[in-house]
Design a protein around this motif. Structure first.
Motif, mmCIF file in Angstrom:
data_model
loop_
_atom_site.group_PDB
_atom_site.id
_atom_site.type_symbol
_atom_site.label_atom_id
_atom_site.label_comp_id
_atom_site.label_asym_id
_atom_site.label_seq_id
_atom_site.Cartn_x
_atom_site.Cartn_y
_atom_site.Cartn_z
ATOM 1 N N GLY A 273 1.977 -0.941 8.669
ATOM 2 C CA GLY A 273 2.152 -0.682 10.096
ATOM 3 C C GLY A 273 1.775 0.736 10.487
ATOM 4 O O GLY A 273 0.736 1.261 10.084
ATOM 5 N N GLU A 274 2.656 1.349 11.269
ATOM 6 C CA GLU A 274 2.409 2.712 11.755
ATOM 7 C C GLU A 274 3.189 3.741 10.946
ATOM 8 O O GLU A 274 3.547 4.805 11.445
ATOM 9 N N SER A 275 3.444 3.435 9.676
ATOM 10 C CA SER A 275 4.230 4.331 8.823
ATOM 11 C C SER A 275 3.531 5.656 8.547
ATOM 12 O O SER A 275 4.170 6.668 8.276
ATOM 13 N N GLY A 276 2.195 5.630 8.612
ATOM 14 C CA GLY A 276 1.449 6.822 8.241
ATOM 15 C C GLY A 276 1.270 6.976 6.747
ATOM 16 O O GLY A 276 0.684 7.951 6.272
ATOM 17 N N LEU A 277 1.778 6.003 5.977
ATOM 18 C CA LEU A 277 1.614 6.056 4.523
ATOM 19 C C LEU A 277 0.142 5.919 4.146
ATOM 20 O O LEU A 277 -0.553 5.040 4.636
ATOM 21 N N THR A 278 -0.307 6.795 3.271
ATOM 22 C CA THR A 278 -1.687 6.727 2.785
ATOM 23 C C THR A 278 -1.665 6.689 1.267
ATOM 24 O O THR A 278 -0.728 7.169 0.622
ATOM 25 N N TYR A 279 -2.705 6.102 0.711
ATOM 26 C CA TYR A 279 -2.806 6.048 -0.744
ATOM 27 C C TYR A 279 -4.266 6.162 -1.144
ATOM 28 O O TYR A 279 -5.174 5.953 -0.342
ATOM 29 N N GLN A 280 -4.481 6.533 -2.398
ATOM 30 C CA GLN A 280 -5.820 6.565 -2.972
ATOM 31 C C GLN A 280 -5.926 5.459 -4.007
ATOM 32 O O GLN A 280 -4.912 5.019 -4.565
ATOM 33 N N VAL A 281 -7.145 5.018 -4.260
ATOM 34 C CA VAL A 281 -7.298 4.027 -5.326
ATOM 35 C C VAL A 281 -6.861 4.680 -6.635
ATOM 36 O O VAL A 281 -7.148 5.846 -6.902
ATOM 37 N N GLY A 282 -6.129 3.922 -7.430
ATOM 38 C CA GLY A 282 -5.526 4.453 -8.647
ATOM 39 C C GLY A 282 -4.040 4.708 -8.492
ATOM 40 O O GLY A 282 -3.321 4.821 -9.487
ATOM 41 N N ALA A 404 -4.034 -2.757 -5.545
ATOM 42 C CA ALA A 404 -5.256 -3.556 -5.726
ATOM 43 C C ALA A 404 -6.157 -3.517 -4.504
ATOM 44 O O ALA A 404 -6.938 -4.448 -4.289
ATOM 45 N N SER A 405 -6.061 -2.477 -3.704
ATOM 46 C CA SER A 405 -6.891 -2.383 -2.499
ATOM 47 C C SER A 405 -7.235 -0.938 -2.218
ATOM 48 O O SER A 405 -6.561 -0.014 -2.690
ATOM 49 N N ALA A 406 -8.291 -0.740 -1.424
ATOM 50 C CA ALA A 406 -8.671 0.593 -0.948
ATOM 51 C C ALA A 406 -8.394 0.645 0.547
ATOM 52 O O ALA A 406 -8.725 -0.285 1.280
ATOM 53 N N GLN A 407 -7.792 1.726 0.999
ATOM 54 C CA GLN A 407 -7.461 1.821 2.416
ATOM 55 C C GLN A 407 -8.712 1.843 3.291
ATOM 56 O O GLN A 407 -8.672 1.438 4.449
ATOM 57 N N ALA A 408 -9.800 2.287 2.709
ATOM 58 C CA ALA A 408 -11.058 2.264 3.464
ATOM 59 C C ALA A 408 -11.454 0.837 3.820
ATOM 60 O O ALA A 408 -12.160 0.590 4.805
ATOM 61 N N GLU A 409 -10.963 -0.132 3.056
ATOM 62 C CA GLU A 409 -11.270 -1.546 3.279
ATOM 63 C C GLU A 409 -10.178 -2.260 4.072
ATOM 64 O O GLU A 409 -10.465 -3.023 4.987
ATOM 65 N N VAL A 410 -8.908 -2.014 3.728
ATOM 66 C CA VAL A 410 -7.824 -2.831 4.301
ATOM 67 C C VAL A 410 -6.971 -2.060 5.305
ATOM 68 O O VAL A 410 -6.036 -2.617 5.869
ATOM 69 N N GLU A 411 -7.276 -0.789 5.510
ATOM 70 C CA GLU A 411 -6.615 0.059 6.514
ATOM 71 C C GLU A 411 -5.098 0.115 6.309
ATOM 72 O O GLU A 411 -4.643 0.660 5.324
ATOM 73 N N GLU A 412 -4.290 -0.446 7.230
ATOM 74 C CA GLU A 412 -2.834 -0.286 7.153
ATOM 75 C C GLU A 412 -2.174 -1.260 6.186
ATOM 76 O O GLU A 412 -0.940 -1.340 6.130
ATOM 77 N N GLU A 413 -2.957 -1.994 5.419
ATOM 78 C CA GLU A 413 -2.375 -2.914 4.445
ATOM 79 C C GLU A 413 -2.371 -2.285 3.056
ATOM 80 O O GLU A 413 -3.058 -1.296 2.802
ATOM 81 N N VAL A 414 -1.596 -2.880 2.167
ATOM 82 C CA VAL A 414 -1.669 -2.546 0.748
ATOM 83 C C VAL A 414 -1.564 -3.864 -0.013
ATOM 84 O O VAL A 414 -0.761 -4.733 0.328
ATOM 85 N N HIS A 415 -2.430 -4.040 -1.019
ATOM 86 C CA HIS A 415 -2.468 -5.279 -1.794
ATOM 87 C C HIS A 415 -1.995 -5.019 -3.226
ATOM 88 O O HIS A 415 -2.262 -3.956 -3.795
#
Length: 612
Positions: A273-282, A404-415
């Motif tokens: 959602g609008e949490s602002g959480l970001t992650y990098q692959v790895g 299992a996802s990149a934010q550049a691809e799935v945006e506000e989701e995480v897989h």
């Protein structure tokens, strides 16, 4: 009453008679600012404000001490997945709040030869795999335990070690550092603390103790100099963390193994959602979970209790009262058993068979790994006080899943790619706490508490032209799905080689369509698969590596980064040994030189593992 409370009360009562007092808006702002401060930070802030009112400066100027030289506390962290870094960062903040000059460094960025110039050193170290130093600490570990390490009679130190007592070499890296520093003549400030997976409370107590021990000595400044202490920078990191997880929306749990597969693997999607959480692959996603209600009820019945009994648990440093049912559901670990609980229950029950198991640490560790708490209790039933029982259990700790996802691809989701832990215990079904929570008990739209665990030891190369070799059988495929999404988003030109393995091609080829599409587009340069049960003789990823040995070595020689994700106990060891043999043969090196070759790759972040 705390210092800032006395100050606020005094300001409030005198505001009518003092034109310089805070007005209502200023007072509210100050109260909001200090609301989350620890006791040490409040004490520091009180001194800061007092000094500022007297001197009118923008920083805290500590009084000069004429004949005593200023000293610095150096804090080093050796972290594989981020836990040790988190503990060290909190230690740094507490020390700074007490007015201590602090230098915090990743142990990889520290020049070990500088140890002889240190006066005070704290090391926070995790242990990787079977007693190995984390990737960041390999060079420091080798130097300190080698012949070139200097004598350190003027060094005061302490070590906090993080580990998991389910493993044979519990906290081994921290033990190595502690014993070697002592042998080199350094003096312990406090004894080494060995922490299990539920380490938060112990680490907090150790931090307060160590800061208090060093405060007087390290807050004195040299003649004519000023000890300038900066206030902590707010908002530098996400507001969400292990201690303060984000309540995300659960979006999807989709089975991605076939109907006849022996495994149940789920593709999980969570909306940040609008949490602002970001992650990098790895990176990994930490997931807090609740235990299954049926399992909790069965355990309570086995203990001949009602579940309504009131017990006390320490939560966030304060005692809270729970019913036994609530405590076992939301607070305590019952699906993973620590060897210490096997020993505890053997002693409490007096059961002969369990006592024999507990007498041998390796046997107890193996037994604990195969039995949940309820199975141990059922093996030797006995009466026990509920408070005494819960005090023998670990606190629930979040499970970490490779993203299992990149934010550049799935945006506000995480897989995530989650394998459901499932087995029988004496004819009764058992499932993993977190995996069954994600796979079976959460419904679409429900909330799940999550946080991002950054992992700087599992990163794509900085250059998009660098080739990568990815070895990820089973759910170990997860981060490499993210790698491919990221490289596609960045239009990376580097070659990509994936080695995947599982039981059968038709039932267990995880994300098969996606890999085939990457091959068609050319983003995935090559893919080798090993399905162990599709032929009479079992074939694994290490067998595919042997078959392509000359190409593997050629890729490494042209600068490829190599990654392994998955099972630590067998797969990762077998792959490592295969790599040694490949490098030995094709590099025309001895076995020792081949090991050194791989060590060099690890030191240069070209050989990275995410194993569990």
């Amino acid at each position: 009453m705390l210092p800032e409370q006395r100050l606020l009360n005094q300001n409030t009562s005198n505001s009518a008679n003092n034109s310089s007092a805070l007005d209502a808006n200023q007072l509210a702002s100050l109260q909001q600012t200090v609301a989350d401060y620890s006791s040490l930070q409040l004490a520091w802030a009180s001194g800061y404000l007092a000094a500022k009112s007297e001197q009118g400066h923008n920083a805290l100027i500590a009084p000069a001490a004429p004949a005593i030289a200023a000293k610095t506390l150096t804090i080093l962290y050796a972290s594989q997945t981020g836990n040790a870094k988190g503990v060290a960062s909190k230690l740094e903040k507490s020390a700074k709040a007490a007015g201590i000059n602090v230098v915090l460094k990743n142990i990889a960025d520290y020049k070990a030869k500088g140890l002889k110039n240190e006066s005070h050193l704290l090391i926070v170290a995790s242990t990787n795999g079977e007693g190995e130093a984390p990737d960041d600490a390999i060079e420091f570990h080798e130097y300190l335990l080698g012949k070139k390490a200097p004598k350190l009679p003027n060094l005061s130190y302490s070590v906090l070690a993080l580990g998991d007592s389910s493993y044979e070499f519990f906290c081994q890296t921290g033990k190595d550092f502690d014993e070697r520093l002592k042998a080199l003549g350094a003096k312990q400030v406090t004894p080494r603390l060995d922490c299990d997976v539920d380490y938060d409370s112990e680490c907090e107590s150790w931090t307060l103790s160590i800061v208090e021990s060093l405060k007087d000595e390290l807050t004195q400044a040299s003649s004519g100099s000023a000890n300038v202490v900066d206030l902590p920078t707010a908002g530098a990191e996400s507001q969400y963390s292990k201690q303060n997880p984000f309540e995300a929306e659960f979006s999807l749990s989709q089975k991605i193994t076939g109907r006849d597969s022996a495994k149940d693997v789920r593709h999980i999607e969570i909306d940040l959602g609008e949490s602002g959480l970001t992650y990098q692959v790895g990176d990994a996603l930490g997931v807090w979970f609740e235990n299954d209600a049926d399992l909790v009820a069965d355990l309570i019945a086995t203990l001949s209790l009602t579940g309504e009994e009131k017990i006390k648990l320490k939560v966030n440093g304060a005692n809270q009262v729970f019913t036994l049912t609530d405590a076992l559901t939301t607070q305590l670990e019952i699906t993973q058993t620590a060897p210490a609980f096997v020993e505890f229950w053997a002693k409490i029950s007096g059961d002969k068979a369990l006592t024999e198991i507990a007498a041998d640490k390796n046997t107890a560790r193996e037994y604990a790994g195969e039995h949940q708490i309820i199975d141990v209790v059922k093996a030797a039933k006995t009466e026990i006080d509920p408070q005494f029982f819960v005090e023998a259990l670990r606190k629930i700790t979040p499970r970490l899943y490779s993203i299992a996802s990149a934010q550049a691809e799935v945006e506000e989701e995480v897989h995530l790619t989650v394998g459901l832990v499932s087995f029988d215990a004496n004819g009764e079904p058992r499932t993993g706490g977190a995996s069954s929570f994600l796979a079976n008990r959460l419904e679409e739209g429900q909330k799940v508490r999550v946080f991002v665990e950054h992992n700087d030891n599992f990163r794509l190369p900085q250059s998009d032209d660098t080739p990568v070799i990815m070895i990820g059988p089973g759910t170990g495929v997860a981060p490499f799905r993210a790698f491919m999404q990221e490289r596609e988003a960045r239009d990376a030109n580097g070659d990509n080689w994936m080695l995947f393995g599982d039981q059968t091609f038709t039932q267990d080829f995880l994300y098969q369509v996606e890999w085939q599409n990457y091959l068609k587009s050319g983003l995935l340069t090559r893919m080798d698969v090993a399905f162990s049960r599709d032929q009479a003789e079992k074939v694994y990823v290490q067998d595919r590596l042997k078959e392509q040995a000359s190409d593997v070595f050629a890729w490494l020689e042209r600068g490829a980064h190599l990654y392994i994700c998955g099972d630590a106990n067998r797969m990762a060891k077998d792959v490592h040994q295969t790599l040694v043999e490949i490098i030995q043969e094709h590099g025309k090196l001895s076995a020792e030189q081949a090991e050194d070759y791989l060590k060099s790759l690890r030191s240069n972040k070209r050989y990275q593992k995410d194993v569990y």
